[in-house]
Design an enzyme around this catalytic site. Structure first.
Site, short mmCIF file in Angstrom:
data_model
loop_
_atom_site.label_atom_id
_atom_site.label_comp_id
_atom_site.label_asym_id
_atom_site.label_seq_id
_atom_site.Cartn_x
_atom_site.Cartn_y
_atom_site.Cartn_z
N HIS A 1 0.85 -1.19 0.00
CA HIS A 1 0.00 0.00 0.00
C HIS A 1 0.89 1.24 0.00
CE1 HIS A 1 -3.81 -2.12 0.46
NE2 HIS A 1 -3.22 -2.90 1.35
N TRP B 1 -1.15 4.28 1.44
CA TRP B 1 -1.64 4.17 2.83
C TRP B 1 -0.51 3.98 3.84
CZ3 TRP B 1 -5.61 6.45 4.46
CH2 TRP B 1 -6.71 6.65 3.63
N LEU C 1 -16.19 8.96 -2.54
CA LEU C 1 -14.94 8.98 -3.32
C LEU C 1 -15.21 8.23 -4.63
CD1 LEU C 1 -11.90 9.27 -3.90
CD2 LEU C 1 -11.53 7.25 -2.44
N SER D 1 -6.87 3.79 -11.78
CA SER D 1 -5.50 3.27 -11.62
C SER D 1 -4.42 4.25 -12.04
CB SER D 1 -5.33 1.94 -12.39
OG SER D 1 -6.35 1.05 -12.01
N LEU E 1 -23.48 6.55 5.41
CA LEU E 1 -24.42 6.38 4.29
C LEU E 1 -23.78 5.77 3.06
CD1 LEU E 1 -26.04 9.85 4.78
CD2 LEU E 1 -26.92 7.65 5.59
S1 NHW Z 1 -16.00 3.55 -0.19
C1 NHW Z 1 -16.40 3.76 -1.91
C2 NHW Z 1 -15.23 4.17 -2.73
N1 NHW Z 1 -15.64 4.35 -4.12
C3 NHW Z 1 -15.81 3.37 -4.99
O1 NHW Z 1 -15.56 2.21 -4.72
C4 NHW Z 1 -16.37 3.78 -6.35
C5 NHW Z 1 -15.79 2.97 -7.49
N2 NHW Z 1 -14.35 3.06 -7.50
C6 NHW Z 1 -13.66 4.19 -7.79
O2 NHW Z 1 -14.21 5.24 -8.08
C7 NHW Z 1 -16.80 4.96 0.58
C8 NHW Z 1 -12.14 4.08 -7.72
O3 NHW Z 1 -11.77 2.73 -7.81
C9 NHW Z 1 -11.57 4.71 -6.41
C10 NHW Z 1 -10.06 4.45 -6.36
C11 NHW Z 1 -11.80 6.22 -6.42
C12 NHW Z 1 -12.18 4.08 -5.16
N3 NHW Z 1 -10.84 4.22 0.09
O4 NHW Z 1 -6.45 6.35 -7.96
P1 NHW Z 1 -5.96 4.97 -7.72
C13 NHW Z 1 -15.85 6.16 0.52
O5 NHW Z 1 -16.02 7.01 -0.34
C14 NHW Z 1 -6.53 3.32 -2.57
C15 NHW Z 1 -9.59 4.61 0.33
O6 NHW Z 1 -4.91 4.48 -8.65
P2 NHW Z 1 -8.58 4.02 -8.46
C16 NHW Z 1 -14.73 6.25 1.52
C17 NHW Z 1 -5.79 2.06 -2.93
O7 NHW Z 1 -5.65 1.23 -1.80
N4 NHW Z 1 -8.54 4.30 -0.45
O8 NHW Z 1 -7.17 3.93 -7.71
C18 NHW Z 1 -13.48 6.91 0.97
C19 NHW Z 1 -4.48 2.62 -3.46
O9 NHW Z 1 -3.64 3.03 -2.37
P3 NHW Z 1 -2.44 2.02 -1.92
C20 NHW Z 1 -8.80 3.56 -1.55
O10 NHW Z 1 -9.16 2.68 -8.47
C21 NHW Z 1 -12.40 6.98 2.02
C22 NHW Z 1 -4.93 3.89 -4.17
O11 NHW Z 1 -6.24 4.23 -3.63
C23 NHW Z 1 -10.08 3.12 -1.87
O12 NHW Z 1 -8.43 4.74 -9.76
C24 NHW Z 1 -11.16 7.70 1.54
C25 NHW Z 1 -5.07 3.69 -5.66
O13 NHW Z 1 -5.45 4.89 -6.23
C26 NHW Z 1 -11.13 3.48 -0.99
N5 NHW Z 1 -12.40 3.10 -1.19
O14 NHW Z 1 -9.46 4.96 -7.49
C27 NHW Z 1 -10.12 7.81 2.58
N6 NHW Z 1 -10.02 2.42 -3.01
O15 NHW Z 1 -1.81 2.65 -0.72
C28 NHW Z 1 -10.42 8.95 3.56
C29 NHW Z 1 -8.74 2.41 -3.40
O16 NHW Z 1 -3.11 0.71 -1.60
C30 NHW Z 1 -9.32 9.14 4.58
N7 NHW Z 1 -7.98 3.10 -2.52
O17 NHW Z 1 -1.50 1.93 -3.09
C31 NHW Z 1 -9.57 10.29 5.53
C32 NHW Z 1 -9.36 11.63 4.86
C33 NHW Z 1 -9.71 12.80 5.75
C34 NHW Z 1 -8.71 12.90 6.92
C35 NHW Z 1 -9.03 14.14 7.80
C36 NHW Z 1 -8.09 14.33 8.98
C1 EN5 Z 2 -19.85 3.39 1.86
N1 EN5 Z 2 -20.90 4.11 2.45
O1 EN5 Z 2 -21.26 -5.83 -2.50
C2 EN5 Z 2 -20.34 2.16 1.18
N2 EN5 Z 2 -23.35 -5.39 -1.89
O2 EN5 Z 2 -23.99 -8.08 0.43
C3 EN5 Z 2 -19.31 1.65 0.21
N3 EN5 Z 2 -25.01 -8.48 -2.48
O3 EN5 Z 2 -25.85 -6.41 -2.34
C4 EN5 Z 2 -18.97 0.22 0.38
N4 EN5 Z 2 -22.70 -10.31 -6.51
O4 EN5 Z 2 -25.60 -10.82 -1.45
C5 EN5 Z 2 -20.01 -0.72 -0.13
N5 EN5 Z 2 -27.56 -11.05 -2.46
C6 EN5 Z 2 -19.62 -2.16 -0.11
C7 EN5 Z 2 -20.73 -3.01 -0.66
C8 EN5 Z 2 -20.80 -2.99 -2.17
C9 EN5 Z 2 -22.06 -3.59 -2.75
C10 EN5 Z 2 -22.17 -5.03 -2.39
C11 EN5 Z 2 -23.63 -6.75 -1.49
C12 EN5 Z 2 -23.74 -6.80 0.02
C13 EN5 Z 2 -24.93 -7.20 -2.15
C14 EN5 Z 2 -26.25 -9.08 -2.96
C15 EN5 Z 2 -26.27 -9.22 -4.46
C16 EN5 Z 2 -25.16 -10.08 -4.98
C17 EN5 Z 2 -25.13 -10.09 -6.47
C18 EN5 Z 2 -23.95 -10.86 -6.97
C19 EN5 Z 2 -26.44 -10.41 -2.24
C20 EN5 Z 2 -27.97 -12.24 -1.78
C21 EN5 Z 2 -29.27 -11.94 -1.07
C22 EN5 Z 2 -29.94 -13.16 -0.47
C23 EN5 Z 2 -31.40 -12.86 -0.16
C24 EN5 Z 2 -32.06 -14.04 0.46
C25 EN5 Z 2 -31.34 -14.53 1.69
C26 EN5 Z 2 -29.87 -14.81 1.39
C27 EN5 Z 2 -29.20 -13.62 0.80
#
Ligand code: NHW
Ligand code: EN5
Length: 388
Positions: free
Chosen positions: A2, A5, A138, A146, A388
């Site tokens: 990482h 991180w 995010l 990436s 949320l």
């Molecule tokens: S979690 C949902 C996050 N969003 C998604 O999953 C949406 C779909 N994915 C994307 O948009 C809820 C991209 O894949 C994202 C990463 C943007 C996730 N948290 O730009 P690179 C939240 O929103 C690290 C933190 O190349 P990418 C919570 C990864 O480990 N870090 O990747 C957010 C690597 O670092 P490493 C995450 O795929 C909390 C680096 O990013 C992460 O194009 C944020 C790679 O960057 C994640 N969910 O973009 C932290 N996913 O060290 C807040 C990947 O491992 C911290 N990474 O090399 C606190 C800040 C405030 C502090 C105040 C004092």
């Molecule tokens: C930050 N606020 O994986 C949130 N959802 O189980 C960000 N699965 O819906 C982080 N894969 O199990 C979010 N059906 C992380 C979660 C990302 C979304 C996600 C899972 C949680 C989900 C469903 C659908 C799977 C589809 C194939 C699932 C089974 C339901 C079944 C109903 C009857 C009783 C047994 C379980």
């Protein structure tokens, strides 16, 4: 492993189990004058934008970015579809900072391609109440993944949080990062089993037919608890007292005041639903339950485009058994046409999940703190916080 991180003040994997490390801030607060005054540099094609979520066009841009690029399940069958009204609610709590709603645009086209947000929250960890930022939404456009944009966005929001003299944050993610304070399981309760099976959200159980399945998940038409009704503005003081007292038992929980309760728990159509039990005898508010509305887009299905999901939020039982209270929540959600009711195994939720026919999902949710060490990993039942 990482590269980013490892450089941040978060619990590191090498320190897991090290009982000599103290609980609390990992690095000390620095004078505000030492916080970097200029934004971090983005790759030259991109620029920072502070998003005005009150602006309808900006809100639409954020909505479109998230609708097309935010979180999917591990088989890419569903993608979260937060509504605009939900985003406005989630991003404008009491004391919010517009400067924490951060976008990235392409310089030439001004297209919004990335987003990250924070909102302020007082979070109690054991007996300390800490001012924190809750980080969420995010998102980097699928075509820009990436390229290490996420670390720059995290550093920039950290800088802007520091400028408000806040030094800790809470966040959740479906991926494992250094290092979770707790790992929770998603559970799902079918309300519309036929649709859930048709779209691949769930499967027909072994030795089950569709009609047996529909019968299994059938719910009464109306709620059963006497005095069960929707929360109203006049209930804010009583609900605040009830919830503050309830949340005091958990290791990590929000420290809600009346303004927070009004914002986070007063019902908002299609965003948050809250119900309470008012004793028919004493008119006291004795129990409370709530859920928020977060649909998912169904990717590539001929017949359906959205899954209507309710997510368990904050629930408090003192007089009504939690099982009965949550069964009433299921009845309300079914009547409002939700397809599924989701819950994590946090707080006391494990006490009703199996009995109310929730089943474990394929997703987990990891909880994190930034710049705050917890000595031991917490059990989900020690968490009193829902993000949320
Ligand atoms: S979690 C949902 C996050 N969003 C998604 O999953 C949406 C779909 N994915 C994307 O948009 C809820 C991209 O894949 C994202 C990463 C943007 C996730 N948290 O730009 P690179 C939240 O929103 C690290 C933190 O190349 P990418 C919570 C990864 O480990 N870090 O990747 C957010 C690597 O670092 P490493 C995450 O795929 C909390 C680096 O990013 C992460 O194009 C944020 C790679 O960057 C994640 N969910 O973009 C932290 N996913 O060290 C807040 C990947 O491992 C911290 N990474 O090399 C606190 C800040 C405030 C502090 C105040 C004092
Ligand atoms: C930050 N606020 O994986 C949130 N959802 O189980 C960000 N699965 O819906 C982080 N894969 O199990 C979010 N059906 C992380 C979660 C990302 C979304 C996600 C899972 C949680 C989900 C469903 C659908 C799977 C589809 C194939 C699932 C089974 C339901 C079944 C109903 C009857 C009783 C047994 C379980």
């Amino acid at each position: 492993k990482h590269k980013f991180w490892e450089t941040q003040p978060v619990g590191q994997f090498k320190d897991v189990g090290d009982t000599s490390l103290p609980e609390g801030p990992i690095e000390p607060t620095t004078p505000l004058s030492e916080v970097k005054q200029e934004p971090y540099n983005l790759p030259s094609l991109y620029e920072w934008t502070t998003c005005d979520i009150d602006d309808e066009d900006t809100c639409t841009e954020i909505y479109n970015l998230l609708t097309n690029n935010y979180v999917e399940d591990d088989e890419n069958m569903f993608r979260f579809n937060y509504s605009k009204e939900f985003l406005r609610w989630a991003l404008r709590p009491p004391g919010y900072f517009k400067s924490w709603h951060i976008g990235v645009r392409v310089k030439v086209s001004k297209k919004l391609v990335a987003f990250i947000t924070g909102v302020p929250a007082k979070i109690r960890v054991r007996d300390e109440v800490v001012n924190m930022a809750e980080i969420n939404f995010l998102c980097v456009h699928k075509k820009l993944r990436s390229k290490r944009l996420a670390p720059v966005m995290i550093k920039e929001i950290t800088r802007r949080v520091h400028l408000e003299n806040i030094w800790q944050a809470a966040y959740t993610a479906g991926v494992v990062l250094p290092t979770p304070i707790s790992t929770c399981q998603y559970w799902h309760r079918s309300l519309n089993p036929k649709k859930l099976i048709d779209v691949g959200f769930s499967r027909l159980g072994a030795r089950m037919t569709i009609s047996r399945t529909i019968k299994l998940y059938k719910l009464p038409e109306s709620t059963v608890t006497p005095g069960f009704r929707k929360m109203e503005l006049r209930d804010v003081p009583a609900v605040t007292r009830l919830i503050r007292n309830y949340l005091s038992q958990f290791v990590v929980a929000p420290d809600f005041d009346e303004n927070d309760v009004e914002h986070w728990l007063l019902p908002t159509e299609n965003v948050v639903d809250s119900y309470l039990v008012e004793s028919p005898e004493t008119h006291e508010v004795t129990d409370f339950c709530s859920f928020y509305t977060l649909p998912s887009s169904i990717l590539g299905n001929q017949n359906y485009s959205t899954l209507k999901a309710a997510y368990s939020y904050y629930n408090v039982s003192t007089q009504t058994p939690l099982l009965q209270l949550m069964n009433d929540a299921l009845i309300v959600a079914k009547r409002k046409d939700y397809d599924v009711f989701n819950a994590l195994d946090i707080m006391q939720n494990a006490s009703f999940l199996k009995e109310l026919k929730f089943g474990p999902g394929d997703g987990q949710l990891h909880y994190y703190l930034y710049n705050y060490r917890i000595r031991h990993t917490l059990k989900p039942s020690e968490l009193g916080l829902v993000l949320l």
